[in-house]
Design a protein around this motif. Sequence first.
Motif, PDB file in Angstrom:
ATOM      1  N   MET A   1       6.133  10.494 -26.981  1.00  0.00           N
ATOM      2  CA  MET A   1       5.262  10.235 -28.052  1.00  0.00           C
ATOM      3  C   MET A   1       3.759  10.566 -27.831  1.00  0.00           C
ATOM      4  O   MET A   1       2.993  11.332 -28.487  1.00  0.00           O
ATOM      5  N   VAL A   2       3.245  10.056 -26.972  1.00  0.00           N
ATOM      6  CA  VAL A   2       1.947  10.023 -26.582  1.00  0.00           C
ATOM      7  C   VAL A   2       1.453  11.423 -26.081  1.00  0.00           C
ATOM      8  O   VAL A   2       0.306  12.101 -26.577  1.00  0.00           O
ATOM      9  N   GLN A   3       2.396  12.023 -25.362  1.00  0.00           N
ATOM     10  CA  GLN A   3       2.029  13.327 -24.982  1.00  0.00           C
ATOM     11  C   GLN A   3       2.166  14.254 -26.192  1.00  0.00           C
ATOM     12  O   GLN A   3       1.315  15.236 -26.356  1.00  0.00           O
ATOM     13  N   VAL A   4       3.050  14.352 -26.913  1.00  0.00           N
ATOM     14  CA  VAL A   4       3.061  15.323 -28.316  1.00  0.00           C
ATOM     15  C   VAL A   4       2.072  14.855 -29.170  1.00  0.00           C
ATOM     16  O   VAL A   4       1.229  15.909 -29.603  1.00  0.00           O
ATOM     17  N   PHE A   5       1.349  13.671 -29.272  1.00  0.00           N
ATOM     18  CA  PHE A   5       0.294  13.374 -29.982  1.00  0.00           C
ATOM     19  C   PHE A   5      -1.011  13.955 -29.634  1.00  0.00           C
ATOM     20  O   PHE A   5      -1.792  14.262 -30.160  1.00  0.00           O
ATOM     21  N   ARG A  16       5.048  14.305 -39.010  1.00  0.00           N
ATOM     22  CA  ARG A  16       5.388  15.626 -37.827  1.00  0.00           C
ATOM     23  C   ARG A  16       5.401  15.129 -36.351  1.00  0.00           C
ATOM     24  O   ARG A  16       6.288  15.784 -35.772  1.00  0.00           O
ATOM     25  N   LEU A  17       5.200  13.909 -35.936  1.00  0.00           N
ATOM     26  CA  LEU A  17       5.548  13.606 -34.822  1.00  0.00           C
ATOM     27  C   LEU A  17       7.258  13.438 -34.946  1.00  0.00           C
ATOM     28  O   LEU A  17       7.670  13.852 -33.678  1.00  0.00           O
ATOM     29  N   GLN A  18       7.934  12.858 -35.666  1.00  0.00           N
ATOM     30  CA  GLN A  18       9.383  12.582 -35.813  1.00  0.00           C
ATOM     31  C   GLN A  18       9.889  14.078 -35.710  1.00  0.00           C
ATOM     32  O   GLN A  18      10.759  14.295 -34.816  1.00  0.00           O
ATOM     33  N   VAL A  19       9.446  15.156 -36.375  1.00  0.00           N
ATOM     34  CA  VAL A  19      10.000  16.366 -36.251  1.00  0.00           C
ATOM     35  C   VAL A  19       9.949  16.937 -34.905  1.00  0.00           C
ATOM     36  O   VAL A  19      10.588  17.765 -34.382  1.00  0.00           O
ATOM     37  N   ALA A  20       8.646  17.063 -34.410  1.00  0.00           N
ATOM     38  CA  ALA A  20       8.364  17.635 -32.941  1.00  0.00           C
ATOM     39  C   ALA A  20       9.174  16.720 -31.927  1.00  0.00           C
ATOM     40  O   ALA A  20       9.836  17.517 -31.068  1.00  0.00           O
ATOM     41  N   LEU A  21       9.354  15.500 -32.026  1.00  0.00           N
ATOM     42  CA  LEU A  21      10.119  14.798 -30.925  1.00  0.00           C
ATOM     43  C   LEU A  21      11.659  15.345 -31.194  1.00  0.00           C
ATOM     44  O   LEU A  21      12.595  15.336 -30.238  1.00  0.00           O
ATOM     45  N   ARG A  22      12.164  15.276 -32.392  1.00  0.00           N
ATOM     46  CA  ARG A  22      13.607  15.694 -32.580  1.00  0.00           C
ATOM     47  C   ARG A  22      13.736  17.140 -31.964  1.00  0.00           C
ATOM     48  O   ARG A  22      14.941  17.469 -31.680  1.00  0.00           O
ATOM     49  N   GLN A  23      12.741  17.994 -32.242  1.00  0.00           N
ATOM     50  CA  GLN A  23      12.885  19.403 -31.637  1.00  0.00           C
ATOM     51  C   GLN A  23      13.155  19.128 -30.143  1.00  0.00           C
ATOM     52  O   GLN A  23      13.667  20.130 -29.538  1.00  0.00           O
ATOM     53  N   LYS A  24      12.486  18.490 -29.495  1.00  0.00           N
ATOM     54  CA  LYS A  24      12.656  18.089 -28.209  1.00  0.00           C
ATOM     55  C   LYS A  24      13.945  17.246 -27.796  1.00  0.00           C
ATOM     56  O   LYS A  24      14.098  17.327 -26.492  1.00  0.00           O
ATOM     57  N   GLY A  25      14.622  17.003 -28.412  1.00  0.00           N
ATOM     58  CA  GLY A  25      15.728  16.125 -28.307  1.00  0.00           C
ATOM     59  C   GLY A  25      15.937  14.682 -28.547  1.00  0.00           C
ATOM     60  O   GLY A  25      16.824  14.257 -28.186  1.00  0.00           O
ATOM     61  N   MET A  37       3.171   3.531 -32.463  1.00  0.00           N
ATOM     62  CA  MET A  37       1.948   4.003 -32.416  1.00  0.00           C
ATOM     63  C   MET A  37       0.814   2.839 -32.684  1.00  0.00           C
ATOM     64  O   MET A  37      -0.207   2.795 -32.094  1.00  0.00           O
ATOM     65  N   ARG A  38       1.129   1.972 -33.386  1.00  0.00           N
ATOM     66  CA  ARG A  38       0.603   0.741 -33.716  1.00  0.00           C
ATOM     67  C   ARG A  38       0.212  -0.081 -32.226  1.00  0.00           C
ATOM     68  O   ARG A  38      -0.984  -0.546 -32.033  1.00  0.00           O
ATOM     69  N   ARG A  39       1.096  -0.142 -31.445  1.00  0.00           N
ATOM     70  CA  ARG A  39       1.154  -1.012 -30.392  1.00  0.00           C
ATOM     71  C   ARG A  39       0.031  -0.317 -29.377  1.00  0.00           C
ATOM     72  O   ARG A  39      -0.661  -0.886 -28.571  1.00  0.00           O
ATOM     73  N   ARG A  40       0.199   1.041 -29.275  1.00  0.00           N
ATOM     74  CA  ARG A  40      -0.973   1.936 -28.520  1.00  0.00           C
ATOM     75  C   ARG A  40      -2.147   2.299 -29.178  1.00  0.00           C
ATOM     76  O   ARG A  40      -2.908   3.004 -28.725  1.00  0.00           O
ATOM     77  N   ALA A  41      -2.328   1.812 -30.338  1.00  0.00           N
ATOM     78  CA  ALA A  41      -3.599   1.900 -31.365  1.00  0.00           C
ATOM     79  C   ALA A  41      -3.974   3.434 -31.266  1.00  0.00           C
ATOM     80  O   ALA A  41      -5.190   3.815 -31.292  1.00  0.00           O
ATOM     81  N   LEU A  42      -2.796   4.425 -31.535  1.00  0.00           N
ATOM     82  CA  LEU A  42      -2.799   5.481 -31.844  1.00  0.00           C
ATOM     83  C   LEU A  42      -2.964   5.800 -33.606  1.00  0.00           C
ATOM     84  O   LEU A  42      -2.039   5.304 -34.077  1.00  0.00           O
TER      85      LEU A  42
END
Length: 101
Positions: A1-5, A16-25, A37-42
């Motif tokens: 998640m952090v990498q795609v973000f 959009r993150l959900q779509v990108a991560l689903r494309q990666k499997g 994301m909230r936990r990592r302050a993103l």
Amino acid sequence: MVQVFGVHKRRYGTRRLQVALRQKGHQVGRQRLRTAMRRRALHALQPKAYTPRTTDSTHGLRCAPNRLLDKPKPTQANRVWVSDITYLPLADGSWVYLCAF
């Protein structure tokens, strides 16, 4: 998640993150992404709406004089013409000019 973000320059929110991560499997829900994301302050960057500036009111120059003030009122059509210009937003996000006479 952090990498795609990071790859998408902090522009992707949970949808959009959900779509990108689903494309990666990866199977992940939006609520789980939101929590992670909230936990990592993103926080995704929200672009400001673009509004074109049509007038520079701080130019310091005099306004054009109204040359009709000391003239008699027109009594026939097509004797005096005035115009104005403005921007109009289109549905696709672009802008067009409108000039009225």
